[in-house]
Design a protein around this motif. Structure first.
Motif, PDB file in Angstrom:
ATOM      1  N   ASP A  43       0.860  -1.171   0.000  1.00 32.79           N
ATOM      2  CA  ASP A  43       0.000   0.000   0.000  1.00 32.79           C
ATOM      3  C   ASP A  43       0.904   1.231   0.000  1.00 32.79           C
ATOM      4  O   ASP A  43       1.338   1.692   1.049  1.00 32.79           O
ATOM      5  N   ARG A  44       1.202   1.723  -1.171  1.00 37.03           N
ATOM      6  CA  ARG A  44       2.129   2.852  -1.284  1.00 37.03           C
ATOM      7  C   ARG A  44       1.546   4.136  -0.722  1.00 37.03           C
ATOM      8  O   ARG A  44       2.273   5.002  -0.273  1.00 37.03           O
ATOM      9  N   ALA A  45       0.227   4.248  -0.716  1.00 37.55           N
ATOM     10  CA  ALA A  45      -0.402   5.436  -0.141  1.00 37.55           C
ATOM     11  C   ALA A  45      -0.130   5.489   1.355  1.00 37.55           C
ATOM     12  O   ALA A  45       0.162   6.554   1.909  1.00 37.55           O
ATOM     13  N   ALA A  46      -0.189   4.341   2.019  1.00 37.94           N
ATOM     14  CA  ALA A  46       0.099   4.291   3.456  1.00 37.94           C
ATOM     15  C   ALA A  46       1.568   4.612   3.716  1.00 37.94           C
ATOM     16  O   ALA A  46       1.897   5.319   4.670  1.00 37.94           O
ATOM     17  N   ASP A  47       2.462   4.090   2.870  1.00 36.00           N
ATOM     18  CA  ASP A  47       3.885   4.395   3.015  1.00 36.00           C
ATOM     19  C   ASP A  47       4.147   5.886   2.844  1.00 36.00           C
ATOM     20  O   ASP A  47       4.914   6.487   3.601  1.00 36.00           O
ATOM     21  N   ALA A  48       3.508   6.492   1.856  1.00 33.52           N
ATOM     22  CA  ALA A  48       3.687   7.926   1.607  1.00 33.52           C
ATOM     23  C   ALA A  48       3.146   8.744   2.775  1.00 33.52           C
ATOM     24  O   ALA A  48       3.770   9.727   3.192  1.00 33.52           O
ATOM     25  N   ALA A  49       2.008   8.332   3.335  1.00 34.04           N
ATOM     26  CA  ALA A  49       1.437   9.049   4.482  1.00 34.04           C
ATOM     27  C   ALA A  49       2.351   8.940   5.697  1.00 34.04           C
ATOM     28  O   ALA A  49       2.561   9.924   6.416  1.00 34.04           O
ATOM     29  N   ALA A  50       2.919   7.764   5.928  1.00 26.09           N
ATOM     30  CA  ALA A  50       3.831   7.581   7.060  1.00 26.09           C
ATOM     31  C   ALA A  50       5.098   8.421   6.874  1.00 26.09           C
ATOM     32  O   ALA A  50       5.589   9.035   7.828  1.00 26.09           O
ATOM     33  N   LEU A  51       5.609   8.474   5.665  1.00 24.36           N
ATOM     34  CA  LEU A  51       6.791   9.285   5.385  1.00 24.36           C
ATOM     35  C   LEU A  51       6.494  10.767   5.569  1.00 24.36           C
ATOM     36  O   LEU A  51       7.302  11.508   6.137  1.00 24.36           O
ATOM     37  N   ARG A  52       5.322  11.190   5.120  1.00 16.27           N
ATOM     38  CA  ARG A  52       4.919  12.593   5.290  1.00 16.27           C
ATOM     39  C   ARG A  52       4.816  12.944   6.774  1.00 16.27           C
ATOM     40  O   ARG A  52       5.294  13.988   7.219  1.00 16.27           O
TER      41      ARG A  52
END
Length: 84
Positions: A43-52
């Motif tokens: 889930d790349r959206a979750a990864d991007a949100a965690a990184l943000r």
């Protein structure tokens, strides 16, 4: 699901594309299978949100004054002493 055969050179040169695919691959060398590659969908959206979120926390920490940092370090030391 059957694995698609791909030569090791083609596998190395196209790795970025194979990571994004859904199909498993049988990696071959001189016609003999030497390994299998099974891509895992994330889930790349979750990864991007965690990184943000991590970036926002880092930004907040970078804006702390030296006194605030020292206070946090002392609080941390006190917590460690009470946990032992």
């Amino acid at each position: 699901m059957r694995a698609t055969k791909v030569g090791i050179r083609e596998f190395r040169s196209g790795l970025a594309n194979f990571v994004d695919s859904d199909a498993p691959l049988a990696v071959t060398r001189h016609g003999q299978t030497v390994g299998y590659f099974i891509p895992v969908k994330q889930d790349r959206a979750a990864d991007a949100a965690a990184l943000r979120a991590a970036g926002e926390k880092l930004d907040a920490l970078l804006q702390l004054t030296e006194g605030e940092v020292e206070e946090m370090v002392e609080d941390f030391k006190q917590l460690r002493k009470t946990e032992k």
